[in-house]
Design a protein around this motif. Structure first.
Motif, PDB file in Angstrom:
ATOM      1  N   SER A 131       0.823  -1.202   0.000  1.00  0.00           N
ATOM      2  CA  SER A 131       0.000   0.000   0.000  1.00  0.00           C
ATOM      3  C   SER A 131       0.862   1.259   0.000  1.00  0.00           C
ATOM      4  O   SER A 131       0.554   2.239  -0.702  1.00  0.00           O
ATOM      5  CB  SER A 131      -0.922  -0.004   1.224  1.00  0.00           C
ATOM      6  OG  SER A 131      -1.747   1.138   1.239  1.00  0.00           O
ATOM      7  N   ILE A 132       1.952   1.262   0.767  1.00  0.00           N
ATOM      8  CA  ILE A 132       2.849   2.419   0.799  1.00  0.00           C
ATOM      9  C   ILE A 132       3.523   2.599  -0.557  1.00  0.00           C
ATOM     10  O   ILE A 132       3.663   3.728  -1.053  1.00  0.00           O
ATOM     11  CB  ILE A 132       3.891   2.267   1.921  1.00  0.00           C
ATOM     12  CG1 ILE A 132       3.212   2.397   3.286  1.00  0.00           C
ATOM     13  CG2 ILE A 132       5.000   3.314   1.790  1.00  0.00           C
ATOM     14  CD1 ILE A 132       4.120   2.110   4.467  1.00  0.00           C
ATOM     15  N   LEU A 133       3.933   1.508  -1.185  1.00  0.00           N
ATOM     16  CA  LEU A 133       4.533   1.614  -2.518  1.00  0.00           C
ATOM     17  C   LEU A 133       3.538   2.209  -3.509  1.00  0.00           C
ATOM     18  O   LEU A 133       3.892   3.056  -4.343  1.00  0.00           O
ATOM     19  CB  LEU A 133       4.999   0.240  -2.990  1.00  0.00           C
ATOM     20  CG  LEU A 133       6.131  -0.410  -2.191  1.00  0.00           C
ATOM     21  CD1 LEU A 133       6.441  -1.802  -2.746  1.00  0.00           C
ATOM     22  CD2 LEU A 133       7.385   0.453  -2.174  1.00  0.00           C
ATOM     23  N   ARG A 134       2.297   1.790  -3.407  1.00  0.00           N
ATOM     24  CA  ARG A 134       1.261   2.318  -4.309  1.00  0.00           C
ATOM     25  C   ARG A 134       1.055   3.807  -4.084  1.00  0.00           C
ATOM     26  O   ARG A 134       0.954   4.594  -5.036  1.00  0.00           O
ATOM     27  CB  ARG A 134      -0.043   1.552  -4.071  1.00  0.00           C
ATOM     28  CG  ARG A 134      -1.158   1.885  -5.039  1.00  0.00           C
ATOM     29  CD  ARG A 134      -2.368   1.000  -4.752  1.00  0.00           C
ATOM     30  NE  ARG A 134      -3.461   1.284  -5.679  1.00  0.00           N
ATOM     31  CZ  ARG A 134      -4.645   0.675  -5.628  1.00  0.00           C
ATOM     32  NH1 ARG A 134      -4.867  -0.247  -4.703  1.00  0.00           N
ATOM     33  NH2 ARG A 134      -5.590   0.978  -6.487  1.00  0.00           N
ATOM     34  N   SER A 135       1.007   4.238  -2.814  1.00  0.00           N
ATOM     35  CA  SER A 135       0.850   5.659  -2.507  1.00  0.00           C
ATOM     36  C   SER A 135       2.057   6.456  -2.974  1.00  0.00           C
ATOM     37  O   SER A 135       1.921   7.567  -3.504  1.00  0.00           O
ATOM     38  CB  SER A 135       0.632   5.858  -0.998  1.00  0.00           C
ATOM     39  OG  SER A 135      -0.596   5.324  -0.581  1.00  0.00           O
ATOM     40  N   ALA A 136       3.247   5.897  -2.771  1.00  0.00           N
ATOM     41  CA  ALA A 136       4.466   6.595  -3.188  1.00  0.00           C
ATOM     42  C   ALA A 136       4.470   6.823  -4.695  1.00  0.00           C
ATOM     43  O   ALA A 136       4.771   7.921  -5.171  1.00  0.00           O
ATOM     44  CB  ALA A 136       5.693   5.796  -2.758  1.00  0.00           C
ATOM     45  N   ALA A 245       0.420   2.482   6.812  1.00  0.00           N
ATOM     46  CA  ALA A 245       0.112   2.747   5.406  1.00  0.00           C
ATOM     47  C   ALA A 245      -0.781   3.974   5.275  1.00  0.00           C
ATOM     48  O   ALA A 245      -0.602   4.794   4.357  1.00  0.00           O
ATOM     49  CB  ALA A 245      -0.546   1.531   4.767  1.00  0.00           C
ATOM     50  N   ALA A 246      -1.749   4.136   6.190  1.00  0.00           N
ATOM     51  CA  ALA A 246      -2.598   5.328   6.180  1.00  0.00           C
ATOM     52  C   ALA A 246      -1.777   6.566   6.505  1.00  0.00           C
ATOM     53  O   ALA A 246      -1.938   7.625   5.886  1.00  0.00           O
ATOM     54  CB  ALA A 246      -3.744   5.165   7.172  1.00  0.00           C
ATOM     55  N   CYS A 247      -0.875   6.442   7.464  1.00  0.00           N
ATOM     56  CA  CYS A 247       0.019   7.545   7.833  1.00  0.00           C
ATOM     57  C   CYS A 247       0.848   7.988   6.629  1.00  0.00           C
ATOM     58  O   CYS A 247       0.969   9.192   6.347  1.00  0.00           O
ATOM     59  CB  CYS A 247       0.917   7.106   8.981  1.00  0.00           C
ATOM     60  SG  CYS A 247       2.212   8.271   9.427  1.00  0.00           S
TER      61      CYS A 247
END
Length: 261
Positions: A131-136, A245-247
């Motif tokens: 999820s963090i990779l997707r947001s990045a 991941a939300a953070c």
């Protein structure tokens, strides 16, 4: 296209090992992309894979047929499997029977950290990492640096959660984050629930490196001490903190908001 029909086929045994063992994937420097979406993304951004696997029942599927047409020449080898054999390789329930076997990138670290990036300290959950990779990727970040204790970025679970983000990011693994931070020419911002400065008080209209930590313990103390700023996300409810991941999504898109205004 080559057909494999036996579980005792040496290549099939190798593929089964790759599908079921993280250690085997790391040692081989290969991983599996499961499903049409990931395979389409790989073709778009990285080109043809070394190996394409398709279940017999999926060969005539329109999206699969289009992908097979793009993989119909070297360097890609296309292998058709009975659906039962294919199912033993796939971790997706009720998915379309398509897999790519691809090489995982072997990258050299940059000489210094000079652009916006995400640093991940001992992140354990594959879903959070993906999820963090997707947001990045959605926020325009190009570089991600993972500590040795972070989950393997190219595992099937992380790949599914990343939804193709891997193919537009440069992901470095087993990184000494402390050494990277000491040599950084951009400010490093570490998230913490035990500080008063908020992300909304910072000028994010410049390259910064975001440092996010373990789901339960947060960023390690030695890395927190190296960060230029330690920041938190204010919230009103009784929860002590946000999911990591939300953070990360809130932080990255606050930077996007400032850059767009």
């Amino acid at each position: 296209m080559k057909h494999i029909t036996s579980r005792d086929n040496p290549l099939y045994k190798e593929l089964k090992h790759l599908a079921t063992s993280s250690q085997a994937r790391r040692q081989a420097g290969r991983t599996l992309l499961d499903g049409v979406h990931l395979c389409q993304g790989y073709l778009q951004y990285r080109g043809a894979p070394p190996l394409c696997l398709v279940g017999e029942g999926a060969v005539a599927h329109p999206e699969v047929a289009d992908i097979l047409a793009q993989c119909g020449a070297p360097p890609t080898q296309v292998i058709v499997l009975p659906d039962a054999l294919f199912g033993a390789l796939s971790q997706v329930e009720h998915g379309i029977g398509l897999l790519f076997v691809v090489d995982t990138p072997q990258l050299e670290l940059p000489a210094a950290l000079t652009e916006s990036a995400v640093l991940l300290d001992n992140l354990q959950d594959p879903g959070n990492l993906g999820s963090i990779l997707r947001s990045a990727a959605a926020a325009g970040i190009k570089q991600v640096f993972c500590s040795a204790g972070t989950s393997f970025a190219w595992s099937p679970k992380v790949l599914r959660a990343g939804m193709g983000a891997h193919f537009v990011l440069t992901i470095h693994e087993n990184v000494d984050l402390a050494a990277l931070m000491r040599g950084a020419s951009v400010p490093v911002l570490a998230t913490s629930s035990h500080v008063e400065q908020t992300i909304y008080q910072l000028d994010l209209r410049q390259p910064v490196a975001w440092l996010f930590g373990h789901e339960g313990q947060g960023v390690a103390d030695d890395l927190l001490a190296l960060a230029r700023h330690r920041v938190m996300i204010p919230h009103r409810g009784p929860m002590e903190s946000l999911n990591v991941a939300a953070c990360a999504a809130v932080c990255l898109f606050e930077q996007v908001r400032q850059l767009e205004n």
